[in-house]
Design an enzyme around this catalytic site. Structure first.
Site, PDB file in Angstrom:
ATOM      1  CD  GLU B  47      31.811 -32.526  24.189  1.00  0.00           C
ATOM      2  OE1 GLU B  47      32.007 -32.611  22.914  1.00  0.00           O
ATOM      3  OE2 GLU B  47      30.986 -31.528  24.770  1.00  0.00           O
ATOM      4  CB  ALA B 158      54.781   3.417  -1.972  1.00  0.00           C
ATOM      5  NE  ARG B 179      46.061 -15.005   2.802  1.00  0.00           N
ATOM      6  CZ  ARG B 179      46.970 -14.870   1.700  1.00  0.00           C
ATOM      7  NH1 ARG B 179      47.614 -15.631   1.139  1.00  0.00           N
ATOM      8  NH2 ARG B 179      46.900 -13.333   1.580  1.00  0.00           N
ATOM      9  N   GLY B 270      36.842  -0.006   4.472  1.00  0.00           N
ATOM     10  CA  GLY B 270      35.954   1.148   4.565  1.00  0.00           C
ATOM     11  C   GLY B 270      34.515   0.520   4.845  1.00  0.00           C
ATOM     12  CB  ALA B 271      32.486  -1.134   2.450  1.00  0.00           C
TER      13      ALA B 271
END
Lengths: 331, 331
Positions: B47, B158, B179, B270-271
């Site tokens: 502002e 892979a 990022r 996963g954690a």
């Protein structure tokens, strides 16, 4: 042509090894006066059905048809003859017939003085109702759609093996619609042992059951459990004792199967993918994170992502809360 | 307001722990006469920047701002005072300030005779530029976006471990843009050992390098290899020796981090998922079939799909050839 496509969609799954074709007859003034789709094998083709409905009003009119009219005597007389006998002045088809035996319809019509146009909505027809049949006509192999539902992180079942259908109710309903539109549904013996699926097309709403069921195909060298649901009398079942996708597809082609829905587990999906026998992937991605359980596919023989099978996304859309991705090999 | 949002987007990643706010001043006739966005911490709020540009033309005019103007003396004087001093007659903000210390701006302005409206494009602001800051203000925890690229069958690498960035060039470019807009990028020690990423925001086109770099955060109890790229001097790096997501987020909050990009491998993802500390999933699904290699996530402690973490798909779109799925927890 959009109408002809819609008409042909209704008979998908009932015409193999013939193509599900749609036809609309317009009179000389351009008004639609008859429409029709391919009848089951040995019965009338789409043009003949539509011409019968149009009667005399076909004279001087136009036949709009999704596939180039056939020019050969198979179990039924050639459609070109029927169009000429009806006095049609113009034929517009979406895609040409790649079948050497039946092709030449456009040339025969032109030689008889009929104006012939082609290519209208061709891509829509090629990707839609005639996709499987065109693939079969070009390669001699049934068209394989690998359909699966996986969590966003690529799991089809949790660690305890539960995961018979992890998609939403909307995806499940669509899955049954798909079964009703194909000639055969293929799974591996592992899926039969673990999940014991019925593999039939069942209405998920209040509607009536589908008039026909796809052939149920179980692939693998192991025996089937005696009480397996695929052995009930709701539909025909064949057990192909092999791990070779080409042996499976050869057997199915012999039985007149053109359009195959592969619903197998990770191992069977991997075998078809490694053999380059998946012609389309239809993935229902369920917005859930699992982190454990079976992956969607395994053992393709691919040792690095650089060597993975490249695909092109054809369409992305929502199916209820799930993301539906349709992709085809990048050839 | 759309303009105020666009202005605020430009300063994302430069304002934490303050919110990236945008403001447009309209004169009494409704013409835009000044705009501004939050300056780095300790400097002017949006502002004040916009009012300085508008000068006398703000008198009797309207301030359009993405967040309710603050009403407290922090490192800078309250924005409400600046708006009153400039003689603004009307303030329209998108979202209310949930911060008990700074809130009350709307009431203070109304008490001084200023007309105040709110809610304009609120959802766009809440999902967009102020998403992380609002989450932080409400929970005290930095907002975590788990970003990954996986093949259609859910593999991030892979079998041989190759898979540093399997997405397309378009997804890679977007990844670097992301990022540059966050405060911190988080990976696990495993990713540092295997992939040795730089974790900096780098222009993929001919443009200049970003003016600032996110904090690089490595999570895990193991040591970092001596020559790891995250230890170079291109950006600051902190190694948090824990496996507990809440310890990581506590440390980051202490450092003024509000917006976190989790780029970790399957174990770290996963954690965070098991701890319910993933606030958004941003998946780039690469149209390839792999069938082997690491899954996108593992070990969440979920033992059945029924117990998997439910999400809601927020947006699905294409990023070059890849499918971009944004999903949030179904709370």
């Amino acid at each position: 042509m959009a109408r002809a496509i819609a008409v042909s969609e209704r008979v998908r799954g009932t015409t193999s090894p013939n193509p599900p074709v749609g036809c609309v007859i317009l009179d000389a003034g351009g008004e639609p006066v008859g429409e029709g789709a391919t009848r089951p094998p040995g019965q009338a083709h789409a043009e003949v059905v539509a011409l019968a409905r149009a009667g005399d009003r076909a004279r001087g009119g136009t036949a709009v048809v999704t596939l180039e009219p056939c020019n050969h005597h198979g179990r039924t007389p050639p459609c070109t003859g029927a169009l000429l006998a009806a006095g049609v002045a113009r034929v517009v088809h979406a895609v040409a017939d790649p079948n050497p035996g039946a092709a030449g319809g456009a040339d025969a019509l032109r030689a008889a003085g009929v104006e012939v146009g082609s290519g209208l909505l061709a891509e829509e027809v090629e990707r839609g109702p005639l996709r499987a049949w065109l693939h079969f006509a070009r390669t001699g192999r049934p068209h394989v759609t690998w359909k699966y539902a996986a969590t966003l992180d690529g799991r089809v079942a949790a660690a305890d093996g539960t995961g018979r259908w992890i998609g939403s109710a909307e995806s499940r309903a669509e899955s049954h619609d798909l079964r009703a539109k194909v000639d055969a549904v293929v799974v591996g013996t592992g899926t039969v042992r673990v999940d014991d699926p019925r593999l039939t097309a069942r209405p998920t709403g209040p509607g009536p059951a589908p008039a026909r069921q796809p052939l149920r195909v179980v692939v693998g060298t192991g025996d089937l459990p005696a009480g397996a649901r695929v052995l009930d009398d709701e539909a025909e079942t064949v057990h192909v004792r092999t791990h070779d996708p080409d042996v499976v597809l050869g057997e199915l082609a012999r039985r007149g199967v053109v359009d195959v829905l592969l619903e197998g587990g990770p191992t069977l999906a991997g075998a078809f993918t490694a053999a380059r026998r998946v012609d389309r992937v239809l993935a229902y991605l369920v917005p859930r994170l699992s982190g454990s359980g079976a992956p969607a596919m395994r053992d393709t023989g691919v040792s690095a992502v650089a060597g993975a099978v490249g695909m092109v996304v054809e369409q992305v859309s929502m199916c209820g809360p799930d993301v539906r991705v349709s992709a085809v090999p990048d050839r």
